[in-house]
Each structure stands twice: as C-alpha cells, then as structure tokens.
Design a protein around this motif. Structure first.
Motif, short mmCIF file in Angstrom:
data_model
loop_
_atom_site.label_atom_id
_atom_site.label_comp_id
_atom_site.label_asym_id
_atom_site.label_seq_id
_atom_site.Cartn_x
_atom_site.Cartn_y
_atom_site.Cartn_z
N ALA A 1 12.08 11.29 3.92
CA ALA A 1 13.10 11.01 2.91
C ALA A 1 12.59 10.08 1.81
N LYS A 2 11.88 9.02 2.19
CA LYS A 2 11.41 8.06 1.20
C LYS A 2 10.33 8.65 0.30
N SER A 3 9.46 9.47 0.87
CA SER A 3 8.41 10.09 0.04
C SER A 3 9.02 11.08 -0.95
N HIS A 4 10.05 11.82 -0.53
CA HIS A 4 10.69 12.76 -1.44
C HIS A 4 11.48 12.02 -2.54
N TYR A 5 12.06 10.89 -2.21
CA TYR A 5 12.77 10.09 -3.21
C TYR A 5 11.80 9.64 -4.30
N CYS B 1 4.99 12.96 4.33
CA CYS B 1 5.05 11.58 3.84
C CYS B 1 4.08 11.34 2.68
N GLU B 2 3.45 12.40 2.21
CA GLU B 2 2.42 12.24 1.17
C GLU B 2 2.52 13.40 0.20
N PHE B 3 2.25 13.12 -1.08
CA PHE B 3 2.37 14.17 -2.08
C PHE B 3 1.34 13.96 -3.19
N VAL C 1 -0.12 10.04 -3.16
CA VAL C 1 0.77 8.90 -2.93
C VAL C 1 1.42 9.06 -1.56
N ALA C 2 1.30 8.04 -0.71
CA ALA C 2 1.85 8.09 0.64
C ALA C 2 2.99 7.09 0.78
N VAL C 3 4.07 7.53 1.39
CA VAL C 3 5.25 6.67 1.63
C VAL C 3 5.65 6.82 3.09
N THR C 4 5.53 5.75 3.85
CA THR C 4 5.92 5.78 5.26
C THR C 4 7.26 5.08 5.45
N GLU C 5 7.71 5.07 6.70
CA GLU C 5 8.98 4.41 7.01
C GLU C 5 8.92 2.90 6.74
N LYS C 6 7.73 2.35 6.62
CA LYS C 6 7.56 0.91 6.41
C LYS C 6 7.94 0.47 5.00
N ARG C 7 7.86 1.37 4.05
CA ARG C 7 8.18 1.02 2.66
C ARG C 7 9.68 0.86 2.48
N SER C 8 10.09 -0.28 1.99
CA SER C 8 11.52 -0.58 1.81
C SER C 8 12.04 -0.01 0.50
N ARG C 9 13.35 0.01 0.36
CA ARG C 9 13.97 0.48 -0.89
C ARG C 9 13.51 -0.39 -2.06
N PRO D 1 0.80 -1.23 0.00
CA PRO D 1 0.00 0.00 0.00
C PRO D 1 0.83 1.29 0.00
N PHE D 2 0.61 2.11 -1.01
CA PHE D 2 1.10 3.49 -1.02
C PHE D 2 -0.12 4.40 -0.84
N LEU D 3 -1.04 3.93 -0.03
CA LEU D 3 -2.31 4.62 0.23
C LEU D 3 -2.17 5.50 1.46
N GLY D 4 -2.88 6.60 1.48
CA GLY D 4 -2.83 7.51 2.63
C GLY D 4 -4.13 8.25 2.77
N CYS D 5 -4.04 9.57 2.66
CA CYS D 5 -5.21 10.45 2.78
C CYS D 5 -5.96 10.20 4.08
N GLY D 6 -5.19 10.13 5.19
CA GLY D 6 -5.80 10.02 6.50
C GLY D 6 -5.61 8.69 7.19
N CYS D 7 -5.17 7.65 6.46
CA CYS D 7 -4.98 6.32 7.05
C CYS D 7 -3.71 5.72 6.45
N TYR D 8 -2.69 5.46 7.28
CA TYR D 8 -1.35 5.17 6.77
C TYR D 8 -0.80 3.86 7.32
N ASP D 9 0.04 3.21 6.51
CA ASP D 9 0.62 1.92 6.86
C ASP D 9 2.01 2.12 7.47
#
Length: 451
Positions: A358-362, A383-385, A428-436, A69-77
């Motif tokens: 950092a991951k969301s900006h990458y 974490c979201e853009f 698009v949401a990217v949290t610390e949980k998303r790996s490289r 999930p790269f889902l967000g808008c109020g609910c994040y993984d």
C-alpha cells in the motif's frame, strides 16, 4: 617474547629453529632479498585505553551519512522486532559455528529445523535445506541441481529480469562448470515467455525466474510449469519471502524449486550483508538438494531430538558424488530469520507485506504526477517500483537535493547493471517501516525539485 600476543617463548623459538637446522630468525629469512625486509620496526602506535578506543571509533562513525532509506534492489529496510537481536545475541547462539556434531548442538539444530519448516510453509514445497549463503548463491545451486537432475543437460534458461548480481553469479558459475546460461529476454519489464516452448531442446534442464523481479514487478507464470515439465525440465522461482504472504507461492505455480534471500525477514541492512539464502524443493528432489538438512527423531528413551539427516556435500562423501561444494550454512542469519518469523507469525507477515504494498503504491502514484518523472510500466508491483527521469541532469539534482534533506531517494539501476538503457531508471523501495510522515517528506522534497 618478541610480541606479547604470540605465545612462543625464546626457548620455544630456539627449539623450533634447531629442529629445522637454522641458528636464528635472521638466518631463517636469508633467502629473501633485502628489498622485502623491513629495516625498521613496524610503525605501530602505543596501546590505547578502552575509553580512548571507543572515542576514536565514535569519531569515525560520525562521518557516516545517515538518512531515511528508500533504497532496495535486493536489500530492504524492514521493521525488526527487538527479540531478534536479544535472542540471537545469547552467547550460546552467537558464538556457535554451524553444527557438525549434532548431539552437541541440540538448540541450534532445533532452530534450523524450525527455519526449514517455516520456509516449507511459506513456499508451499515439501523440503527445505538448512539455508544457503545468500539469494544469488541459491540461484547458482538451483542451476546446478537442474543440470544434475537431467541426463546430458548442459543449459539453464534464466530470465533477464533476475537481480543483476544474481545474473553475474550465474554467469560465473557457468564459466567455472562449463555449462551454459541462456538468457530469456524481457518485455515491458517482465520475462517474455511467449516462445518458451521453442527454447526447450534436449540440452535444456530448466528455467529460473524471479518475482518480484529486478524492477519490483510481480510476474505471471500461468502454464509455465506445464510447458517445462512436458520436456522433462524443472521450474525454479526466486521470491522475496515476505512477498509470499500476499502473492502466489512457488507451489501454487507448480514450481519444483523455490529460492531466494531471507534478508527481509529479520536481517538488517548492515551495509549490504551478511544475508541468508533459502532453497525448498519438491520431495522428488530431496536427495539432490545441496548443503544439509536437519531432521527430527527420538532417542532410546523416546525423547525428541534433532540431527543432521542429509549432508550430500564434499566434506562428507566422495567429492565427485557431492551435490554441491557448499560446505556450511548461514546458521546465525537463519536463526535470526527464524526468531523474526516466530515473533511476527503469519498474520504479522501478511500485515507487513500489505503495508509495503500500500505505501509503495501511494508514493508511486503521487510521484508519477510530477513533471519529468514517469512510472515506466502499468504493471502490478509489490514494495518497489521503477521511475524514469526525462534527463540525467534532473535525476542527479533530484537525488542530491533529497539527500541534502536526509532522504536516500532510491537506487540508480545503472549503478548495478552498468547499462546505458538503465541510466535514467531509479528504483524506489517502500517497506512497512516507512511512516506516513516520511512518505510526505519525500513527496514534499520531490515536488520542490521537480516543479
């Protein structure tokens, strides 16, 4: 017995029927027309064994579509330490309702006291309550507090960049209370406060804003509190609490009220809920805060104890004097947030927030290089853009192709706002949980689709 799970015997039924003056169950329902009565028994299959039920549930669960999930808008993984589930699942916690008799609930009261203390530390404000139902509920309670804090006030200013669902809840609250929600427009993705002073008439009680906002953008509130306070108005900021590890706190913006949702702190996606709202205020608003507050004290023997200190709600005092109709708090969800924060510590929060940044900006930087995709505004985000696609067909293809590869690429903003202007916007949401590896999978799939 007619049904084994209803404990009344035939003798019990005869006694009850006699007490109300009828001879049978059929006579009890004589007043109903024939079309409302079942002529045959309810078609329920025979009972199943535990193993058969488990197999049936597993087969249903196999229909769920799983993906990254790269889902967000109020609910994040986010990453949730194993301690959260292990400790919150203890029978003494998971079976406990929100405490009423304080002396019987010392463990849960202590956990809530710690929750309040942590929310105060994160927001920088003086007092926090024992949680609210969710972030949208917290916003409506902030609006109610503002109205109650200023004589003859009827209006609350609200930024258009709040989450769409929060705006809906506020509009519903206003309709039910006959108060007014006046929207403050946005400009280039953030609230436009250039004409704030002109909006502050005697009926205005305060302003509610959000950062990160509905687009994930971080907003600047320099001098906002001073303009509001000059007119006797209050200032409320809604934040994702994890973001406060690296952005200015509400106290640093001189806000009077901090609100938000603790979903990012220990609460899983869980198909959208339940969640946990928080509210913290300056000490001057202590007796106007809704819900309940847990305090620390000592007993006759000098031992530390915890008690429900303030409960200015309609179950405890006269309804017309209650600060809110909130009759409870999100005790178990608040407990999970408390365990999560205790496990991470402040350093862990900072690390998670920095990784999300950092991951969301990458990902945003590399997606913006693809044809047909634009990063809308050159503004700081967390974490979201928001991405804008050149046309609806390419956007649909993008989402479908990535889903086919096991990636939920983002949330279409129009699915929440139902507005035409948002039809080509993807959050698009990217949290610390998303790996490289997951980020590279997303980019590789995106490049194939958008080439």
């Amino acid at each position: 017995m007619v049904y084994p799970y209803i404990p009344h015997t035939d003798e019990d039924r005869k006694h009850m029927l006699k007490a109300i003056g009828v001879d049978s169950l059929d006579q009890l329902f004589d007043g109903l027309s024939e079309d409302l009565l079942l002529s045959d028994s309810v078609p329920i299959s025979h009972g199943r064994t535990e193993d058969e039920v488990q197999r049936m549930i597993d087969s249903i669960a196999q229909r769920n579509v799983r993906g990254i999930p790269f889902l967000g808008c109020g609910c994040y993984d986010h990453i949730i330490p194993a301690t959260v589930k292990a400790l919150s699942s203890l029978p003494s916690f998971v079976t406990a309702y929100t405490p009423y008799q304080a002396e019987m609930s010392q463990g849960l009261l202590q956990a809530i006291y710690e929750f309040q203390s942590m929310i105060c530390e994160i927001t920088g404000l003086d007092v926090a309550n024992a949680s609210l139902y969710d972030g949208a509920n917290a916003a409506s309670e902030a609006a109610s507090l503002m109205i109650g804090a200023k004589r003859k006030a009827t209006t609350v200013l609200v930024s258009e960049t709040l989450h769409p669902f929060t705006l809906q809840v506020l509009q519903t609250w206003a309709k039910g209370t006959e108060h007014v929600i006046r929207l403050v427009g946005e400009k280039e993705g953030v609230v436009d406060l250039s004409s704030l002073a002109s909006l502050l008439d005697p009926s205005c009680s305060g302003l509610i804003v959000q950062s990160p906002n509905r687009y994930g953008l971080l907003e600047d509130y320099t001098d906002v509190a001073g303009i509001l306070h000059e007119q006797g108005c209050l200032f409320a900021i809604s934040n994702d609490p994890l973001s406060l590890a690296i952005q200015k706190s509400p106290a640093e913006w001189d806000a009077d009220i901090a609100i938000g949702d603790t979903q990012s702190l220990g609460l899983s996606l869980a198909f959208g809920g339940p969640s946990c709202g928080y509210m913290a205020v300056k000490e001057s608003l202590l007796r106007k805060i809704p819900g309940r507050i847990v305090g620390a004290t000592v007993d006759e023997q000098g031992r530390r104890g915890y008690t429900l200190t303030l409960q200015a709600r309609e179950q405890h005092i006269k309804r017309e004097r209650a600060t809110s109709n909130v009759c409870s708090n999100q005790a178990l969800a608040a407990l999970m947030t408390t365990i999560h924060l205790s496990s991470l510590g402040w350093g862990g929060m900072v690390d998670a927030a920095n990784q999300s940044y950092a991951k969301s900006h990458y990902l945003a930087y590399h997606l913006a290089q693809l044809p047909g995709i634009t990063l809308i505004w050159d503004k700081p985000f967390w974490c979201e853009f928001p991405l804008v696609f050149s046309d609806a067909k390419r956007m649909r293809k993008f989402l479908q192709e990535l889903r086919n590869e096991g990636i939920f690429a983002g949330v279409r903003l129009s699915s929440l706002t139902r507005q035409v202007k948002d039809e080509l916007v993807l959050l698009v949401a990217v949290t610390e949980k998303r790996s490289r590896e997951e980020l590279e999978m997303y980019l590789a799939a995106a490049r194939r689709v958008m080439k």
